[in-house]
Design a protein around this motif. Structure first.
Motif, PDB file in Angstrom:
ATOM      1  N   PRO A   1       0.799  -1.226   0.000  1.00  0.00           N
ATOM      2  CA  PRO A   1       0.000   0.000   0.000  1.00  0.00           C
ATOM      3  C   PRO A   1       0.840   1.288   0.000  1.00  0.00           C
ATOM      4  CG  PRO A   1      -0.956  -1.576   1.521  1.00  0.00           C
ATOM      5  CD  PRO A   1       0.360  -2.154   1.052  1.00  0.00           C
ATOM      6  N   CYS A   2       2.068   1.230   0.505  1.00  0.00           N
ATOM      7  CA  CYS A   2       2.933   2.417   0.527  1.00  0.00           C
ATOM      8  C   CYS A   2       3.605   2.660  -0.828  1.00  0.00           C
ATOM      9  CB  CYS A   2       3.998   2.309   1.618  1.00  0.00           C
ATOM     10  SG  CYS A   2       5.399   1.238   1.201  1.00  0.00           S
ATOM     11  N   LYS A   3       3.314   1.804  -1.799  1.00  0.00           N
ATOM     12  CA  LYS A   3       3.839   1.897  -3.172  1.00  0.00           C
ATOM     13  C   LYS A   3       5.196   1.231  -3.366  1.00  0.00           C
ATOM     14  CE  LYS A   3       0.226   4.307  -4.277  1.00  0.00           C
ATOM     15  NZ  LYS A   3      -0.967   3.524  -4.340  1.00  0.00           N
ATOM     16  N   TYR A   4       5.771   0.641  -2.316  1.00  0.00           N
ATOM     17  CA  TYR A   4       6.989  -0.154  -2.491  1.00  0.00           C
ATOM     18  C   TYR A   4       6.613  -1.377  -3.318  1.00  0.00           C
ATOM     19  CZ  TYR A   4      10.601  -3.609  -1.526  1.00  0.00           C
ATOM     20  OH  TYR A   4      11.575  -4.572  -1.664  1.00  0.00           O
TER      21      TYR A   4
ATOM     22  N   TRP B   1       8.180 -11.873   6.883  1.00  0.00           N
ATOM     23  CA  TRP B   1       8.782 -10.810   6.080  1.00  0.00           C
ATOM     24  C   TRP B   1       7.849  -9.609   6.053  1.00  0.00           C
ATOM     25  CZ3 TRP B   1       7.386  -8.203   1.598  1.00  0.00           C
ATOM     26  CH2 TRP B   1       8.386  -7.461   0.994  1.00  0.00           C
ATOM     27  N   ARG B   2       8.437  -8.414   6.107  1.00  0.00           N
ATOM     28  CA  ARG B   2       7.650  -7.180   6.082  1.00  0.00           C
ATOM     29  C   ARG B   2       8.235  -6.206   5.072  1.00  0.00           C
ATOM     30  NH1 ARG B   2       3.963  -6.119  10.020  1.00  0.00           N
ATOM     31  NH2 ARG B   2       3.705  -7.766  11.547  1.00  0.00           N
ATOM     32  N   CYS B   3       7.417  -5.281   4.647  1.00  0.00           N
ATOM     33  CA  CYS B   3       7.853  -4.249   3.711  1.00  0.00           C
ATOM     34  C   CYS B   3       9.060  -3.522   4.294  1.00  0.00           C
ATOM     35  CB  CYS B   3       6.720  -3.260   3.458  1.00  0.00           C
ATOM     36  SG  CYS B   3       7.194  -1.851   2.431  1.00  0.00           S
ATOM     37  N   PRO B   4      10.140  -3.396   3.527  1.00  0.00           N
ATOM     38  CA  PRO B   4      11.320  -2.707   4.057  1.00  0.00           C
ATOM     39  C   PRO B   4      11.106  -1.202   4.224  1.00  0.00           C
ATOM     40  CG  PRO B   4      11.681  -3.351   1.779  1.00  0.00           C
ATOM     41  CD  PRO B   4      10.374  -3.954   2.208  1.00  0.00           C
ATOM     42  N   ARG B   5      10.092  -0.662   3.588  1.00  0.00           N
ATOM     43  CA  ARG B   5       9.835   0.779   3.679  1.00  0.00           C
ATOM     44  C   ARG B   5       8.902   1.132   4.843  1.00  0.00           C
ATOM     45  NH1 ARG B   5       7.815   3.297  -1.644  1.00  0.00           N
ATOM     46  NH2 ARG B   5       9.978   2.912  -2.218  1.00  0.00           N
TER      47      ARG B   5
ATOM     48  N   PRO C   1       2.839  -6.097   6.750  1.00  0.00           N
ATOM     49  CA  PRO C   1       3.046  -7.542   6.596  1.00  0.00           C
ATOM     50  C   PRO C   1       2.855  -7.982   5.143  1.00  0.00           C
ATOM     51  CG  PRO C   1       0.933  -7.115   7.616  1.00  0.00           C
ATOM     52  CD  PRO C   1       1.638  -5.788   7.508  1.00  0.00           C
ATOM     53  N   LYS C   2       3.394  -9.106   4.835  1.00  0.00           N
ATOM     54  CA  LYS C   2       3.332  -9.691   3.483  1.00  0.00           C
ATOM     55  C   LYS C   2       1.879  -9.783   2.982  1.00  0.00           C
ATOM     56  CE  LYS C   2       4.597 -14.122   1.435  1.00  0.00           C
ATOM     57  NZ  LYS C   2       5.228 -15.403   1.672  1.00  0.00           N
ATOM     58  N   ALA C   3       0.940 -10.034   3.873  1.00  0.00           N
ATOM     59  CA  ALA C   3      -0.472 -10.191   3.496  1.00  0.00           C
ATOM     60  C   ALA C   3      -1.086  -8.918   2.907  1.00  0.00           C
ATOM     61  CB  ALA C   3      -1.280 -10.641   4.710  1.00  0.00           C
ATOM     62  N   ARG C   4      -0.474  -7.784   3.142  1.00  0.00           N
ATOM     63  CA  ARG C   4      -1.015  -6.509   2.634  1.00  0.00           C
ATOM     64  C   ARG C   4      -0.596  -6.228   1.191  1.00  0.00           C
ATOM     65  NH1 ARG C   4      -2.736  -2.396   5.962  1.00  0.00           N
ATOM     66  NH2 ARG C   4      -3.581  -1.754   3.954  1.00  0.00           N
ATOM     67  N   PHE C   5       0.304  -7.031   0.630  1.00  0.00           N
ATOM     68  CA  PHE C   5       0.771  -6.829  -0.738  1.00  0.00           C
ATOM     69  C   PHE C   5      -0.208  -7.414  -1.751  1.00  0.00           C
ATOM     70  CE2 PHE C   5       4.507  -5.830   1.507  1.00  0.00           C
ATOM     71  CZ  PHE C   5       5.472  -5.321   0.644  1.00  0.00           C
TER      72      PHE C   5
END
Length: 51
Positions: A7-10, A36-40, A44-48
């Motif tokens: 959601p943050c566009k990463y 694993w989580r967004c580095p930015r 969580p991975k589930a939000r991608f």
């Protein structure tokens, strides 16, 4: 391999991996560890979603 966007566009690009979290290039999104989580933004991975 499919890219996935947070959601943050990463965008996670499997061809690049995530060197900051020791994920080597060529690692498909599905094979990332469950914790694993967004580095930015640390989502969580589930939000991608597929990009």
């Amino acid at each position: 391999m499919t890219k996935f966007k947070c959601p943050c566009k990463y965008t996670y690009d499997p061809e690049k991996g995530d060197p900051k979290q020791n994920i080597p290039p060529g690692t498909p999104f599905e094979d990332l560890p469950d914790d694993w989580r967004c580095p930015r933004c640390k989502q969580p991975k589930a939000r991608f979603n597929p990009a």
